[in-house]
Write a protein that holds these residues in place. Sequence first.
Motif, mmCIF file in Angstrom:
data_model
loop_
_atom_site.group_PDB
_atom_site.id
_atom_site.type_symbol
_atom_site.label_atom_id
_atom_site.label_comp_id
_atom_site.label_asym_id
_atom_site.label_seq_id
_atom_site.Cartn_x
_atom_site.Cartn_y
_atom_site.Cartn_z
ATOM 1 N N SER A 294 138.893 90.771 52.843
ATOM 2 C CA SER A 294 137.523 90.430 52.471
ATOM 3 C C SER A 294 137.372 90.616 50.981
ATOM 4 N N GLN A 295 136.320 90.062 50.424
ATOM 5 C CA GLN A 295 136.089 90.155 48.987
ATOM 6 C C GLN A 295 134.608 90.348 48.719
ATOM 7 N N VAL A 296 134.323 91.035 47.622
ATOM 8 C CA VAL A 296 132.946 91.321 47.251
ATOM 9 C C VAL A 296 132.883 91.460 45.739
ATOM 10 N N SER A 297 131.747 91.101 45.159
ATOM 11 C CA SER A 297 131.553 91.249 43.716
ATOM 12 C C SER A 297 130.484 92.303 43.454
ATOM 13 N N THR A 298 130.470 92.801 42.232
ATOM 14 C CA THR A 298 129.460 93.775 41.826
ATOM 15 C C THR A 298 128.321 93.115 41.061
ATOM 16 N N VAL A 299 128.658 92.173 40.171
ATOM 17 C CA VAL A 299 127.657 91.379 39.448
ATOM 18 C C VAL A 299 128.195 89.958 39.360
ATOM 19 N N ASN A 300 127.352 89.053 38.843
ATOM 20 C CA ASN A 300 127.784 87.663 38.671
ATOM 21 C C ASN A 300 127.018 87.035 37.518
ATOM 22 N N ARG A 301 127.247 85.739 37.313
ATOM 23 C CA ARG A 301 126.651 85.044 36.170
ATOM 24 C C ARG A 301 125.158 84.766 36.316
ATOM 25 N N PHE A 302 124.600 84.984 37.477
ATOM 26 C CA PHE A 302 123.223 84.553 37.713
ATOM 27 C C PHE A 302 122.179 85.575 37.301
ATOM 28 N N GLY A 303 122.607 86.775 36.935
ATOM 29 C CA GLY A 303 121.688 87.712 36.313
ATOM 30 C C GLY A 303 120.942 88.643 37.239
ATOM 31 N N ASN A 304 121.068 88.487 38.548
ATOM 32 C CA ASN A 304 120.388 89.385 39.481
ATOM 33 C C ASN A 304 121.266 90.618 39.731
ATOM 34 N N ASP A 305 121.482 91.386 38.674
ATOM 35 C CA ASP A 305 122.476 92.450 38.719
ATOM 36 C C ASP A 305 122.120 93.551 39.716
#
Length: 319
Positions: A294-305
């Motif tokens: 499985s995979q998960v991110s902490t933040v991304n480019r869309f700004g909803n940190d």
Amino acid sequence: MTEPLVFMYSGQGSQYFHMTRELYERNPRYRLWMEHCDEIASPIIGKSLLDTIFDPRRDRSDPFDSLPDSSAALVCVEYSLTRVVQELGYQPDFLLGYSLGEISAAVVAEALPLEDGVCFAVEFGRLLEQRTPRCGMLAIVGSADLLRTHAPLFTDCWVTARNFDGNFVVSGRSADVDELERALDAEQILSQRLPVDYGVHTALIDPVEEQARRLMDVLSFAPPQIPIISSATADRVDALSVDGVWAAVRQPVQFSRAVEKMTAAGGATFADLGPSATLATFVKYITARGDGSSQVSTVNRFGNDVKSMTDFRAFMTAL
């Protein structure tokens, strides 16, 4: 959670102005770590790192293409995100770096002091800007078979990364990449220009190898406290070395091969500690065969940190 937890660190191309701004403003621990990094990085780049990342004159979509500044920013953002996640109680079993992300991984593994990691990232960036030709980098959405079926288009370019089956990266001199981009567009083959203007992972940086190795010679290497996997070799790094650091920036990135080797005996949980969630997306396509990963991110480019970090905690809790 029974599967091993892998923290991943992306490199050049994943940076952007205002990355993690909301988290910086609303998460006191992330702000503390970033301010710690700013104290270290600002004397090295000659200005405030935080003011550079969060420059009000810049839009999120503007290219963040100063190699020294963006390299320092990536190392510091990835280090600070890691510290926040570790303080939440999540400790990695492995670290996987992608290009410059191998420096972030080395810092997190305590195989390289943070000061050394930032200083090398900045000085190497300056060396490339001063001594190597302007280049372009192009992410191509298509099978690597294109390199055979459309070989003449790629004559003056190098394959610099293989991300997953259906996505690879090429680099070359700016004019050659411009020409390739136009040719691919004419063939209706999707591609995306990346904000990397120098020829990392190509022979175009070979003339500065000696100077780069001198920068590496002064680094304070220590045994990794967390196992590191290199995307340059797809193998475990038992000890950092000048040869290994040079390989990380000179050899093509074999990201898909690294992930495949890590999951050959069973699934793993891959957490993206980079600012764009790029590597988590790559892993989704690599492990789609259903091996339990499985995979998960902490933040991304869309700004909803803040929401992204909340979603990360929920995902990890549910494992």
